[in-house]
Design a protein around this motif. Sequence first.
Motif, PDB file in Angstrom:
ATOM      1  N   GLU A  98       0.834  -1.201   0.000  1.00  0.00           N
ATOM      2  CA  GLU A  98       0.000   0.000   0.000  1.00  0.00           C
ATOM      3  C   GLU A  98       0.871   1.254   0.000  1.00  0.00           C
ATOM      4  N   ASN A  99       1.967   1.227   0.753  1.00  0.00           N
ATOM      5  CA  ASN A  99       2.879   2.370   0.785  1.00  0.00           C
ATOM      6  C   ASN A  99       3.522   2.602  -0.578  1.00  0.00           C
ATOM      7  N   VAL A 100       3.890   1.516  -1.253  1.00  0.00           N
ATOM      8  CA  VAL A 100       4.486   1.636  -2.587  1.00  0.00           C
ATOM      9  C   VAL A 100       3.490   2.277  -3.551  1.00  0.00           C
ATOM     10  N   VAL A 101       2.258   1.801  -3.520  1.00  0.00           N
ATOM     11  CA  VAL A 101       1.222   2.343  -4.397  1.00  0.00           C
ATOM     12  C   VAL A 101       0.972   3.816  -4.084  1.00  0.00           C
ATOM     13  N   SER A 102       1.014   4.181  -2.808  1.00  0.00           N
ATOM     14  CA  SER A 102       0.838   5.581  -2.427  1.00  0.00           C
ATOM     15  C   SER A 102       1.954   6.447  -2.995  1.00  0.00           C
ATOM     16  N   PHE A 103       3.182   5.959  -2.927  1.00  0.00           N
ATOM     17  CA  PHE A 103       4.302   6.721  -3.479  1.00  0.00           C
ATOM     18  C   PHE A 103       4.150   6.890  -4.988  1.00  0.00           C
ATOM     19  N   ILE A 104       3.763   5.833  -5.682  1.00  0.00           N
ATOM     20  CA  ILE A 104       3.553   5.911  -7.128  1.00  0.00           C
ATOM     21  C   ILE A 104       2.494   6.963  -7.443  1.00  0.00           C
ATOM     22  N   GLY A 105       1.464   7.018  -6.628  1.00  0.00           N
ATOM     23  CA  GLY A 105       0.401   7.981  -6.862  1.00  0.00           C
ATOM     24  C   GLY A 105       0.861   9.411  -6.734  1.00  0.00           C
ATOM     25  N   PHE A 106       1.915   9.636  -5.976  1.00  0.00           N
ATOM     26  CA  PHE A 106       2.404  10.994  -5.785  1.00  0.00           C
ATOM     27  C   PHE A 106       3.558  11.326  -6.718  1.00  0.00           C
ATOM     28  N   ASN A 131       4.478  -3.094 -12.215  1.00  0.00           N
ATOM     29  CA  ASN A 131       4.414  -4.383 -11.530  1.00  0.00           C
ATOM     30  C   ASN A 131       3.738  -4.264 -10.165  1.00  0.00           C
ATOM     31  N   ALA A 132       4.056  -3.199  -9.429  1.00  0.00           N
ATOM     32  CA  ALA A 132       3.452  -3.015  -8.106  1.00  0.00           C
ATOM     33  C   ALA A 132       1.953  -2.754  -8.216  1.00  0.00           C
ATOM     34  N   LEU A 133       1.553  -1.944  -9.190  1.00  0.00           N
ATOM     35  CA  LEU A 133       0.131  -1.643  -9.368  1.00  0.00           C
ATOM     36  C   LEU A 133      -0.650  -2.881  -9.796  1.00  0.00           C
ATOM     37  N   ALA A 134      -0.044  -3.712 -10.649  1.00  0.00           N
ATOM     38  CA  ALA A 134      -0.708  -4.950 -11.055  1.00  0.00           C
ATOM     39  C   ALA A 134      -0.848  -5.899  -9.867  1.00  0.00           C
ATOM     40  N   MET A 135       0.212  -6.022  -9.077  1.00  0.00           N
ATOM     41  CA  MET A 135       0.172  -6.899  -7.905  1.00  0.00           C
ATOM     42  C   MET A 135      -0.890  -6.426  -6.918  1.00  0.00           C
ATOM     43  N   ALA A 187      11.584  -4.007 -22.257  1.00  0.00           N
ATOM     44  CA  ALA A 187      10.693  -3.767 -21.112  1.00  0.00           C
ATOM     45  C   ALA A 187       9.539  -4.763 -21.096  1.00  0.00           C
ATOM     46  N   HIS A 188       9.168  -5.290 -22.270  1.00  0.00           N
ATOM     47  CA  HIS A 188       8.078  -6.268 -22.321  1.00  0.00           C
ATOM     48  C   HIS A 188       8.448  -7.568 -21.616  1.00  0.00           C
ATOM     49  N   PHE A 189       9.728  -7.786 -21.376  1.00  0.00           N
ATOM     50  CA  PHE A 189      10.167  -8.987 -20.671  1.00  0.00           C
ATOM     51  C   PHE A 189      10.453  -8.686 -19.199  1.00  0.00           C
ATOM     52  N   ALA A 190      10.030  -7.490 -18.773  1.00  0.00           N
ATOM     53  CA  ALA A 190      10.156  -7.088 -17.371  1.00  0.00           C
ATOM     54  C   ALA A 190       8.808  -6.718 -16.770  1.00  0.00           C
ATOM     55  N   LEU A 191       7.904  -6.179 -17.604  1.00  0.00           N
ATOM     56  CA  LEU A 191       6.570  -5.827 -17.123  1.00  0.00           C
ATOM     57  C   LEU A 191       5.795  -7.101 -16.805  1.00  0.00           C
ATOM     58  N   ASN A 192       5.108  -7.087 -15.672  1.00  0.00           N
ATOM     59  CA  ASN A 192       4.446  -8.304 -15.214  1.00  0.00           C
ATOM     60  C   ASN A 192       3.032  -7.989 -14.748  1.00  0.00           C
ATOM     61  N   CYS A 193       2.042  -8.579 -15.416  1.00  0.00           N
ATOM     62  CA  CYS A 193       0.640  -8.344 -15.044  1.00  0.00           C
ATOM     63  C   CYS A 193       0.107  -9.439 -14.135  1.00  0.00           C
TER      64      CYS A 193
END
Length: 590
Positions: A98-106, A131-135, A187-193
């Motif tokens: 949740e903290n990671v997602v909050s940081f991304i949002g800012f 990756n964090a947002l997908a997780m 990047a397509h081999f690093a992005l993970n859904c």
Amino acid sequence: MQYSNSLKFNSAYGDALRVFVSWALALFLLFLVQSVNASEKPNKVNSISADAENQALVTLKQAYKQATQDWEYVLANYVDEEGRTNFKALSEDIAPLENVVSFIGFASPTATPELFTSPEDVMSYHINSYNALAMYGVVEKGIPDGFTSFFSRAAFFKFRNVVIGGKVTNLYDYENDVIRPLNEPRAHFALNCMVKDCPRLPKTPFYPEQLNETLEQLTYEFFSKKKHFYLDDKRKRAYVSEILDFYTEDFVASGKARDLPQYINQYIEQPIPSNYKLRFIDYDWRINAQPEQSMVSTSINRDVDNASSQAAKNPIVKAALTLHSNESKTAGLAHAPASELAPLLTPNLSSNESTGAPFILTSTPNQTTVLELYTSQGCSSCPPAEKWISGFVDSEKLWTELVPINFHVDYWDYLGWKDPFADSAFSKRQRNYKRVGKANTIATPGFVLNGRAWNGWFRGQPLPNKTAPLSGVLHASVENDNIKVMFNKINASNGSSLLMVHAALLGFGIETSVKRGENAGRKLTHDFVVLDYEKAVLSSETDNARAFQYETSLSLPSNTDVETTKRALVIWVSYANEPSPIQVAASWWQ
């Protein structure tokens, strides 16, 4: 196995959220300081402003450090060597993610460019963020079995909103409009859904200093796995993951599938024979979850106060801690649009049902639109207005950008039907708008938009779309029958320093058969109806940053006598001498 849609938050969530609230306020302070400096003479030295500016940047870097460590913690503890995620265990320890997602949002390369000084910084941020947002999305959705239908994929990737650098988007647009234009096919081999046929999710974040080597390694690894690529010599065919079909133009300039072997051959030992036909392997959209297991203990240290040794080893943190806060960079941050400075403190309501942890309700720093409807079951003109406002129940802007409230007044009760939801306090509230000059008449239906009478509905007009001003962060913690409220207000006064906090429980899908009065014989349906209401005075403490902190407690409004399809909790702040909302936080109430 299906799990509950309710996220379980541990006790660290409240502390972490307060960290992010403080961080957000520091950035607003920086914004205000820069605005003041811009109006002063160029040669004037303002040591107080400089100190405040430096403190704001330090706070931002500290938040960057914390978010990086939290992402390290999540990957190390909940992702195995095969790249599978233990979503069940993660859902029970959600606060770090949740903290990671909050940081991304800012923060983002657009909103906070000071943190991203190289192309590698930018790309690492975007891969980690996706990756964090997908997780987080998988946990938020209740850990579904997968996205095996077109509609489930559309719902998750296109119609589920995320916030990145203060801007609302979705994973589909984020990948196609932001990440792909950076022209890095690896990047397509690093992005993970988070599904089975995605590339392997590493147990560590993507660090800018090793980004090129990491992407190269993951690309070789991708084509070495039979589930992503193999040759069928008998049929003279080369089978490759549909990822290369989805994004063909990113891998070969022609955009033609027949030319893809040119790219693939760079990463395999033996080139694809020229007479082999290329075929795509059907993508496995099932969630890539681990079998249920306990969390594995690691040595990752998430304590901010003891993070210096970790920071020295972490290129992302090291880059953040060595940023130069020169005048041109800080000016760029200070004059960024307010929407880009808003953290992901979007209206949010969460709880830990198993541990009894408090519900958390938090606003954005920008003022959220409040639409008030004054109505009555004794008014024959009101049902069309109530039907219109009910249309916002399924709006994607509900709670994040718009909070409708349906106040039933009692001044028509004498006509023969006593409205069961009417309250004299709501009638007084409507009259107060006229008293302070923000409404000309007292009538039903009557609309008030952000504290002023609004007649657009009567003319068939939509709600106006205006830039929301900064007002402050409203935070509430609900535990048992008590609400603890904290409001950090950006300086803007109407002459009164006394504030009030209001809490209302709203009901939805309420049906009433009216037997008398103007609506006799009709069955009325209501949404956003105030079922119960509480208020209290906010006490204040000023600081040196043109912001004010207010705190108080009040009783949780409750009404169990009314049958509803669902309920919502709304908390707002106003000056004591007038009813206009300054800030509001709202969400569905379980």
